[in-house]
Every structure is written in C-alpha cells, then in structure tokens.
Write an enzyme that holds these catalytic residues in place. Sequence first.
Site, PDB file in Angstrom:
ATOM      1  N   HIS A 157       0.833  -1.209   0.000  1.00  0.00           N
ATOM      2  CA  HIS A 157       0.000   0.000   0.000  1.00  0.00           C
ATOM      3  C   HIS A 157       0.869   1.260   0.000  1.00  0.00           C
ATOM      4  O   HIS A 157       0.675   2.167  -0.820  1.00  0.00           O
ATOM      5  CB  HIS A 157      -0.915  -0.041   1.229  1.00  0.00           C
ATOM      6  CG  HIS A 157      -1.807   1.153   1.382  1.00  0.00           C
ATOM      7  ND1 HIS A 157      -3.125   1.138   0.995  1.00  0.00           N
ATOM      8  CD2 HIS A 157      -1.558   2.389   1.877  1.00  0.00           C
ATOM      9  CE1 HIS A 157      -3.654   2.327   1.251  1.00  0.00           C
ATOM     10  NE2 HIS A 157      -2.726   3.105   1.791  1.00  0.00           N
ATOM     11  N   GLU A 158       1.850   1.297   0.905  1.00  0.00           N
ATOM     12  CA  GLU A 158       2.682   2.490   1.028  1.00  0.00           C
ATOM     13  C   GLU A 158       3.587   2.684  -0.186  1.00  0.00           C
ATOM     14  O   GLU A 158       3.835   3.813  -0.618  1.00  0.00           O
ATOM     15  CB  GLU A 158       3.529   2.422   2.313  1.00  0.00           C
ATOM     16  CG  GLU A 158       2.718   2.487   3.600  1.00  0.00           C
ATOM     17  CD  GLU A 158       1.844   3.752   3.689  1.00  0.00           C
ATOM     18  OE1 GLU A 158       2.286   4.819   3.230  1.00  0.00           O
ATOM     19  OE2 GLU A 158       0.726   3.646   4.204  1.00  0.00           O
ATOM     20  N   HIS A 170       1.784   4.480  -2.961  1.00  0.00           N
ATOM     21  CA  HIS A 170       1.723   5.936  -2.752  1.00  0.00           C
ATOM     22  C   HIS A 170       3.005   6.583  -3.281  1.00  0.00           C
ATOM     23  O   HIS A 170       2.964   7.639  -3.898  1.00  0.00           O
ATOM     24  CB  HIS A 170       1.580   6.260  -1.256  1.00  0.00           C
ATOM     25  CG  HIS A 170       0.180   6.137  -0.732  1.00  0.00           C
ATOM     26  ND1 HIS A 170      -0.919   6.615  -1.408  1.00  0.00           N
ATOM     27  CD2 HIS A 170      -0.295   5.600   0.423  1.00  0.00           C
ATOM     28  CE1 HIS A 170      -2.016   6.383  -0.700  1.00  0.00           C
ATOM     29  NE2 HIS A 170      -1.663   5.753   0.422  1.00  0.00           N
ATOM     30  N   GLU A 203      -6.131   6.420  -1.983  1.00  0.00           N
ATOM     31  CA  GLU A 203      -6.173   5.278  -1.066  1.00  0.00           C
ATOM     32  C   GLU A 203      -6.635   4.017  -1.795  1.00  0.00           C
ATOM     33  O   GLU A 203      -6.074   2.941  -1.603  1.00  0.00           O
ATOM     34  CB  GLU A 203      -7.111   5.578   0.115  1.00  0.00           C
ATOM     35  CG  GLU A 203      -6.510   6.509   1.144  1.00  0.00           C
ATOM     36  CD  GLU A 203      -5.238   5.939   1.758  1.00  0.00           C
ATOM     37  OE1 GLU A 203      -5.224   4.757   2.122  1.00  0.00           O
ATOM     38  OE2 GLU A 203      -4.251   6.678   1.848  1.00  0.00           O
TER      39      GLU A 203
HETATM   40 ZN   LIG Z   1      -2.711   5.149   2.154  1.00  0.00          ZN
END
Ligand SMILES: [Zn+2]
Length: 161
Positions: free
Chosen positions: A14-15, A18, A79
């Site tokens: 997830h990170e 980003h 997100e």
């Molecule tokens: Zn996030």
Amino acid sequence: MAKTEAGLAAVMGHEVVHALARHGAERMSQGQLTNVALQVAGAAIGVSGTNPLLGQAAMAALGAGAQVGVLLPFSRSHESEADYIGILLAADAGYDPRESVHLWERMAQLSGGGGPSEFLSTHPGHETRIEQLNKWMPEALAIYQTNSGSPAPELPILTGR
Ligand SMILES: [Zn+2]
C-alpha cells in the site's frame, strides 16, 4: 497490527504504491500540501539559483516536507489506488494478498468503527475498503498462485493501471 509477514507485505504494498504513483507530488500540484511544504518549496526555487549550498539545504528540507506529505492522509481515490495496486504488488512478491483483508478487519476493530471525522472524510471507510479488496482479490490471487510463493526479484512494471 500486521501480525504476519503477508500482513506486513499488505502494508508495504500500500505504502509503496503511494510512493510509486507519486501521490504526494499530485497532492502538491493540487495545492493540497501544508503551508510549511509550500514555503519550503518556495525557498528551494528562490534560493537554488544563487547559492548551491543553500539550495541543497532547501532541497533537504523539501524532502522533509515530502515526508510530512506521506504521513498525511491521501484522498479516497489515492487510497483506493494504493489498496488495489498494493495487493497486486504483494501477490507478485509472493505474499498472500488475502492478508490485506484481515489487516483492515483488525484496523476496523481497533478504531471501533468510529474515528475522527477528518480521517473518515479523506479515507475510504473500513467496510468500503474491505469490499473493494474482495472485489480485486481474484486478480491478485491469480498473480499470487502463478508465483507459487517465491518472492519476485524485482518489482513489476506498472503500466496504465
Ligand atoms: Zn494510504
């Protein structure tokens, strides 16, 4: 919170998205960065042409500003993108993408279903997140099963996702 290596892979995936998708830079272009980061960016632009040493210091400070950006909540669409590509990355690296669902279930338990309104306005609700993850799971599982548990030597190339 991660509990298992695959849970940690879900967080990392997830990170990493980003960072890969430059969500922080997008935020900056949308004028959503904090005043501090904008001031630092202004200093970097104003100063780098005249004094290289001062320019370097400003750029280092800008890096710190980018870190602040990473810690701040991203938009709902960012997100979702991080959730989606994140489980594909985790799966491609040989980690069970289904752990992402368990991770967010634990997050939901921790926050007791509530939370600051600011957080809720910028993040998908836990239920929405888990719903979306389950929707994307067949694609992630196909990648995971193809890889038969051996971590990929390199990150996959992201094209048009
Ligand atoms: Zn996030």
